[in-house]
Motif scaffolding. Structure first.
Motif, mmCIF file in Angstrom:
data_model
loop_
_atom_site.group_PDB
_atom_site.id
_atom_site.type_symbol
_atom_site.label_atom_id
_atom_site.label_comp_id
_atom_site.label_asym_id
_atom_site.label_seq_id
_atom_site.Cartn_x
_atom_site.Cartn_y
_atom_site.Cartn_z
ATOM 1 N N SER A 3 -6.398 -7.449 8.006
ATOM 2 C CA SER A 3 -5.530 -6.988 6.915
ATOM 3 C C SER A 3 -6.275 -7.069 5.590
ATOM 4 N N TYR A 431 -1.122 2.277 5.478
ATOM 5 C CA TYR A 431 -1.080 0.820 5.588
ATOM 6 C C TYR A 431 0.376 0.382 5.778
ATOM 7 N N GLU A 434 2.395 -6.556 5.473
ATOM 8 C CA GLU A 434 2.469 -7.693 6.390
ATOM 9 C C GLU A 434 3.197 -8.878 5.759
ATOM 10 N N ARG A 445 -1.763 -4.012 6.464
ATOM 11 C CA ARG A 445 -2.540 -3.772 7.691
ATOM 12 C C ARG A 445 -2.679 -2.279 7.885
#
Length: 454
Positions: A3, A431, A434, A445
């Motif tokens: 990440s 993305y 998270e 992530r």
């Protein structure tokens, strides 16, 4: 998949994660009262934050189309510019002939002989005496003199009478001073005559007599050693290099923001993280402390000090001066007022020196002054020739060749596509959010595309 933080996703260098207060342990939603501050000061949920008085930065964009017409363009009307005619001065031509220097003043006002003005004195008037005037003015009649008695002096009578007998007491200087004969001092200056000796010069010194020469011993010379380098390698590892070994990491990326233009199609979000985290609170009014009124003390003030109470005046007598006992010596010798200065330097008769006047070398001029100067006698008039003007003509240069407006920038410049920073979106494309750690970093992530089975 590893990440990435919002700071690493940003490509323009303007987006950063909001860094909060660092904590020792991660906050999982459970209270951990491990400090004295959290035990003594519990949290209160009913207190509202103070309301912000800062005006909201709201931008109201105009939906209509902008007209490129200004008041100057609408009111101004172009006119044809006509060049003003230039006045060409005529060529100066001097006049021939002589100048008439006669004026109207010389013609109308002739010179006259002036005679001295006769003094006009007034006629003498003789005063005729007709008799004595015996009258009393009003001032003497109204204001009469009074008989004022002379006031007595209050000055005390002078009882001191100076003595008539001559003062015959001698001074301490006359009693103590005894005149003595002055003897000339003996000169201790050596005579300026060099006495030459006939004996030969003896050049022996104590060093030459006492010095005994000794034979020097041979100096020991140490043989020079030949340098031999070592076969072992040089250990250049210091304690700093030994203790602090470098960790393998990624190379730093350039954080310089790219020159991107803000597009108008993107929608501006007025909310910021500062406004979401810090809500307005109500500020209670300040309590004003009441000052008690001044009440003056009762009773009279005692102005006595320790100096006034403890000090006792004493009657002190005047100190009698202590003088030494004078030993008088009466001498009947007459005083001799002679000195070497008076004998060696007698008085000379001084005569005043007369003025030293230099004789006049240039004789005084004789005759009448002509009034003709050297400039008038030697001056020769010449004709004036006007200088030619070197000023260029006020005419604009016109060329039929078209203007060459090609530059190196317009030839070599290649336009590039402007990329939008992915961190400027609420959720970066490609993305998935998270979590957020205790320091305030937001981690995302990257979405990996699903690979279809063949």
């Amino acid at each position: 998949m590893r990440s990435k933080c919002l700071c690493q996703i940003c490509t323009c260098g303007r987006h950063h994660c909001p860094h909060g207060t660092t904590r020792i342990y991660e906050n999982f939603g459970l209270s951990c009262p491990t400090t004295e501050y959290l035990e003594k000061y519990p949290m209160y949920g009913n207190v509202l934050p103070p309301q912000s008085l800062k005006p909201k930065q709201e931008f109201r964009a105009c939906r209509g189309k902008m007209e490129g017409i200004t008041t100057f363009k609408s009111d101004y009307r172009p006119y044809e510019i006509v060049k003003q005619p230039c006045h060409i001065p005529e060529e100066y031509k001097p006049k021939q002939g002589k100048i008439d220097l006669g004026t109207t003043y010389k013609q109308d006002f002739n010179s006259y002989k002036v005679q001295p003005v006769v003094i006009v004195r007034p006629l003498e008037r003789q005063q005729v005496k007709k008799g004595k005037l015996d009258t009393v003015p009003t001032y003497k009649d109204d204001y009469r003199s009074w008989g004022i008695q002379k006031s007595e002096l209050y000055k005390p009578e002078q009882t001191y009478h100076p003595p008539t007998v001559k003062f015959g007491n001698s001074t301490t200087f006359q009693d103590d001073y005894v005149p003595q004969e002055i003897k000339p001092r003996q000169s201790f200056k050596p005579f300026s005559v060099v006495k030459r000796s006939t004996a030969p010069f003896n050049g022996d010194t104590s060093h030459r007599i006492d010095y005994v020469p000794h034979q020097l011993e041979i100096k020991f010379e140490k043989p020079k050693e030949v340098y031999k380098p070592t076969d072992q390698p040089f250990e250049d590892l210091t304690t700093h290099r030994n203790d602090f070994q470098g960790l393998a990491g990624e190379t730093a990326k350039i954080c310089r923001p790219a020159h991107t233009r803000v597009t108008q199609s993107a929608q501006f979000e007025g909310n910021t993280e500062f406004r979401e985290s810090f809500q307005p609170w109500e500020i209670p009014p300040l309590e004003v402390k009441k000052v008690p009124e001044y009440v003056p003390p009762t009773g009279s003030m005692q102005l006595n000090s320790t100096s006034h109470l403890d000090y006792v005046p004493y009657q002190a007598n005047r100190v009698v001066p202590i003088r030494p006992v004078s030993h008088r010596r009466k001498n009947n010798f007459p005083f001799q007022g002679k000195s070497t200065m008076k004998e060696d330097f007698p008085v000379w008769e001084i005569c005043r020196q007369g003025l030293i006047k230099q004789q006049q070398q240039i004789p005084n001029p004789s005759g009448k002054f002509d009034g003709l100067s050297t400039f008038r006698s030697h001056y020769v008039p010449h004709e004036l020739i006007p200088t030619e003007s070197c000023k260029p003509l006020n005419v604009a240069l016109k060329s039929s060749v078209p203007f060459d407006d090609i530059t190196m920038y317009s030839i070599e410049y290649t336009p590039k596509k402007q990329e939008i920073c992915p961190a400027s979106y609420p959720s970066p494309p490609g993305y998935i959010f998270e979590n957020t750690n205790s320091q305030g970093h937001k981690f995302f992530r990257k979405i990996t595309p699903a690979v279809k089975a063949s």
